[in-house]
Design a protein around this motif. Structure first.
Motif: not given
Length: 145
Positions: A25-36, A129-139, A143-145
């Motif tokens: 459920s956290q994928n939209p936070k880091w997966q580049e092309d995922c909005t929901s 590029n999508n996979i690489q950009d997603s991994l770079r979103n590591r910052n 996780p939500d508290p």
């Protein structure tokens, strides 16, 4: 078979990273092309779990987990909504002295008369590029508290 394989080192423990990557459920936070994300099964963290995600381009893609390695990663396949066939993805975590190596591998085939041309003219680059950009979103991997 086409293979895309990217890895990144994150200075954090595998347990910390898994709290985020193991929660689809956290994928939209880091997966580049995922909005929901919307789950299609009651289980969310095991083999057989399915979810639909919407992309930034308005497509819906259905994904199913084919193998689950608690705290270590999972394997998946895109079952609907993709232009690739015979696909298999894998996200793995490996602890090393400097932190955690997160590796994302995606194997796929492209069907059709012009599949090789389409793949060489941008599909592979776009997926990579999508996979690489997603991994770079590591910052953003917090996780939500």
């Amino acid at each position: 078979m086409n293979v895309i394989d990217h890895a990144i080192l994150i200075a954090a423990s595998p347990a910390f990273i898994w709290r985020f990557l193991g929660d689809v459920s956290q994928n939209p936070k880091w997966q580049e092309d995922c909005t929901s994300i919307s789950f299609l099964t009651t289980q969310h963290e095991s083999k057989g779990a399915r979810w639909r995600y919407s992309t930034t381009k308005g497509k819906d893609i259905v994904v199913e987990i084919t193998a689950w390695y608690d705290t270590l990663g999972y394997e998946y396949m895109i079952v609907d909504g993709s232009s690739v066939s015979e696909n298999k993805g894998r996200i793995r975590l490996q602890e090393i002295a400097e932190g955690t190596l997160v590796q994302w591998t995606f194997n796929y085939e492209v069907e059709g008369a012009f599949s090789g041309f389409r793949n060489s003219m941008g599909l592979k680059r776009s997926l990579s590029n999508n996979i690489q950009d997603s991994l770079r979103n590591r910052n953003r991997w917090h996780p939500d508290p």
